[in-house]
Design a protein around this motif. Sequence first.
Motif, PDB file in Angstrom:
ATOM      1  N   TYR A 112     -12.759  -2.752   0.585  1.00 34.95           N
ATOM      2  CA  TYR A 112     -12.029  -3.913   1.059  1.00 34.95           C
ATOM      3  C   TYR A 112     -12.992  -5.065   1.316  1.00 34.95           C
ATOM      4  O   TYR A 112     -14.124  -4.866   1.746  1.00 34.95           O
ATOM      5  CB  TYR A 112     -11.269  -3.572   2.339  1.00 34.95           C
ATOM      6  CG  TYR A 112     -10.494  -2.275   2.254  1.00 34.95           C
ATOM      7  CD1 TYR A 112      -9.378  -2.171   1.434  1.00 34.95           C
ATOM      8  CD2 TYR A 112     -10.904  -1.140   2.970  1.00 34.95           C
ATOM      9  CE1 TYR A 112      -8.676  -0.976   1.336  1.00 34.95           C
ATOM     10  CE2 TYR A 112     -10.208   0.054   2.876  1.00 34.95           C
ATOM     11  CZ  TYR A 112      -9.088   0.133   2.054  1.00 34.95           C
ATOM     12  OH  TYR A 112      -8.399   1.319   1.956  1.00 34.95           O
ATOM     13  N   GLU A 146     -13.014   3.534   4.047  1.00 35.89           N
ATOM     14  CA  GLU A 146     -13.949   3.300   2.956  1.00 35.89           C
ATOM     15  C   GLU A 146     -15.302   3.974   3.172  1.00 35.89           C
ATOM     16  O   GLU A 146     -16.289   3.626   2.513  1.00 35.89           O
ATOM     17  CB  GLU A 146     -14.140   1.799   2.744  1.00 35.89           C
ATOM     18  CG  GLU A 146     -14.624   1.025   3.956  1.00 35.89           C
ATOM     19  CD  GLU A 146     -14.691  -0.468   3.691  1.00 35.89           C
ATOM     20  OE1 GLU A 146     -14.515  -0.873   2.526  1.00 35.89           O
ATOM     21  OE2 GLU A 146     -14.932  -1.221   4.639  1.00 35.89           O
ATOM     22  N   SER A 195      -4.706  -2.048  -5.109  1.00 32.09           N
ATOM     23  CA  SER A 195      -4.318  -1.305  -3.913  1.00 32.09           C
ATOM     24  C   SER A 195      -4.069   0.171  -4.200  1.00 32.09           C
ATOM     25  O   SER A 195      -3.862   0.955  -3.269  1.00 32.09           O
ATOM     26  CB  SER A 195      -3.055  -1.929  -3.298  1.00 32.09           C
ATOM     27  OG  SER A 195      -2.013  -2.022  -4.245  1.00 32.09           O
ATOM     28  N   SER A 240       0.838  -1.208   0.000  1.00 33.53           N
ATOM     29  CA  SER A 240       0.000   0.000   0.000  1.00 33.53           C
ATOM     30  C   SER A 240       0.873   1.258   0.000  1.00 33.53           C
ATOM     31  O   SER A 240       0.509   2.271  -0.609  1.00 33.53           O
ATOM     32  CB  SER A 240      -0.908   0.001   1.237  1.00 33.53           C
ATOM     33  OG  SER A 240      -1.846  -1.045   1.165  1.00 33.53           O
ATOM     34  N   SER A 278      -8.024  -8.896  -0.877  1.00 32.42           N
ATOM     35  CA  SER A 278      -8.876  -8.104   0.016  1.00 32.42           C
ATOM     36  C   SER A 278      -9.009  -6.664  -0.472  1.00 32.42           C
ATOM     37  O   SER A 278      -9.945  -5.961  -0.082  1.00 32.42           O
ATOM     38  CB  SER A 278      -8.322  -8.122   1.445  1.00 32.42           C
ATOM     39  OG  SER A 278      -7.036  -7.531   1.509  1.00 32.42           O
ATOM     40  N   PHE A 279      -8.091  -6.214  -1.329  1.00 30.26           N
ATOM     41  CA  PHE A 279      -8.245  -4.908  -1.974  1.00 30.26           C
ATOM     42  C   PHE A 279      -9.249  -5.063  -3.120  1.00 30.26           C
ATOM     43  O   PHE A 279      -9.013  -5.810  -4.074  1.00 30.26           O
ATOM     44  CB  PHE A 279      -6.913  -4.396  -2.522  1.00 30.26           C
ATOM     45  CG  PHE A 279      -5.899  -4.077  -1.462  1.00 30.26           C
ATOM     46  CD1 PHE A 279      -5.994  -2.913  -0.719  1.00 30.26           C
ATOM     47  CD2 PHE A 279      -4.849  -4.942  -1.201  1.00 30.26           C
ATOM     48  CE1 PHE A 279      -5.060  -2.607   0.265  1.00 30.26           C
ATOM     49  CE2 PHE A 279      -3.907  -4.649  -0.222  1.00 30.26           C
ATOM     50  CZ  PHE A 279      -4.019  -3.481   0.520  1.00 30.26           C
ATOM     51  N   ARG A 292      -3.513  -0.632   5.355  1.00 31.32           N
ATOM     52  CA  ARG A 292      -4.456   0.239   4.655  1.00 31.32           C
ATOM     53  C   ARG A 292      -4.303   1.653   5.184  1.00 31.32           C
ATOM     54  O   ARG A 292      -4.037   1.857   6.370  1.00 31.32           O
ATOM     55  CB  ARG A 292      -5.897  -0.238   4.866  1.00 31.32           C
ATOM     56  CG  ARG A 292      -6.186  -1.626   4.323  1.00 31.32           C
ATOM     57  CD  ARG A 292      -7.571  -2.100   4.766  1.00 31.32           C
ATOM     58  NE  ARG A 292      -7.863  -3.462   4.317  1.00 31.32           N
ATOM     59  CZ  ARG A 292      -8.890  -4.179   4.760  1.00 31.32           C
ATOM     60  NH1 ARG A 292      -9.722  -3.651   5.671  1.00 31.32           N
ATOM     61  NH2 ARG A 292      -9.089  -5.399   4.308  1.00 31.32           N
ATOM     62  N   ASP A 320     -12.880  -8.159   3.549  1.00 31.08           N
ATOM     63  CA  ASP A 320     -12.089  -8.729   4.635  1.00 31.08           C
ATOM     64  C   ASP A 320     -12.080 -10.245   4.654  1.00 31.08           C
ATOM     65  O   ASP A 320     -11.172 -10.851   5.246  1.00 31.08           O
ATOM     66  CB  ASP A 320     -12.592  -8.204   5.976  1.00 31.08           C
ATOM     67  CG  ASP A 320     -12.221  -6.749   6.219  1.00 31.08           C
ATOM     68  OD1 ASP A 320     -11.296  -6.259   5.531  1.00 31.08           O
ATOM     69  OD2 ASP A 320     -12.846  -6.100   7.080  1.00 31.08           O
TER      70      ASP A 320
END
Length: 365
Positions: free
Chosen positions: A264, A247, A309, A192, A277-278, A243, A266
């Motif tokens: 995201y 969001e 990401s 990230s 997860s991104f 991160r 999770d």
Amino acid sequence: MSKTTQRVTTAVFCAFLALLGILHLVLPDRTFSPVENRNLRQVPAFTWRALREGSYTAALETYLEDQFPLRDGWMGLKTRWEWLLGKREFHDVFLCGGALIGRVGEGDRWEQNLGFVDRLAEKTDIPVYLGLIPTAAEVWKDRLPHGADSADQSALLKEARGTGAVWADIAGALAAHSEEPVFYRTDHHWTSLGAYYGYTALLEAMGETPLPLGKAETVSDDFYGTLYSSSGVHWVPPDTIERYVREDAVTVEDVYGGETHGLYVDSFLEEKDQYASFLGGNQPLYIVRNSAASSDKKLLLVRDSYSDSLAPFLCRHFAEIHLLDLRYNKTSVAQYAADMGADGIAVLYSVDNFMKDADAVFLAQ
């Protein structure tokens, strides 16, 4: 060697082979290897034709290799032994201290794909931005073993500056922070933090002011990526996933999957592919909407998985970002941009993917 010693050695070896055979019969076949991150071959269907053609015996050999008892442990032991003998490259992955760096081979589509970017810039009045992302083999090339064979990405990037698109100097941004963890140690993607520096380069190319990085939130400390899986080097410590962007007010529409979620997902943090997860991983088309964005502009992002990401940083500036993956969504980029009312088109690929991508032809259509 005495006859007794020979007999004992032979007996131990035969017992070992018998034990492996028993384990193969007793242990259930595995369908997936989380260590290698791939599906394993199952028992091939027998036909006389396949036997005559040799395809059955080839498939059976692959099946026995994939289902070899305690396969993961044996592979790790083999790799460790080779490392002790001085080997530093394993299945196109270099072991560089505590980091794994993938080798970048030569591709035959580089100049052709640059030409497609040129044609896209010529045929549309919408601003086109080109950002090519060097891999860790370029940014961290000082860490590679002596004599490591990898493509000269700096020369390729110099050539890419000559297209009709506005150049985003992502390589320069990453090089300026090469001492920082801008790539994962066990995965080919940028972190990230690396994606943030890429975002600043793209925003500057657009004439916009990047926002500050902000505070990191660590969401995983046990991420093992693709290079960990493919190399067999299983003693490197896991990565962390961080991160920086909340969001709030952001939705992500998976157009073909028919789902809407946040930036995201999770649930992927509990799986092998935690990088997914991104956004939710590779999909043909995502639409990221932010009702609290600083503008009402729309951006078309033609991309590979590195942009997963990157999107969280970009979405703060655009009301809509359409992430189009030409590997799975083969459509005219210029036409799609016109239909969605895009204010800009950003073409972002890793150097490794761009030089081999057969689907970049849709940039020119």
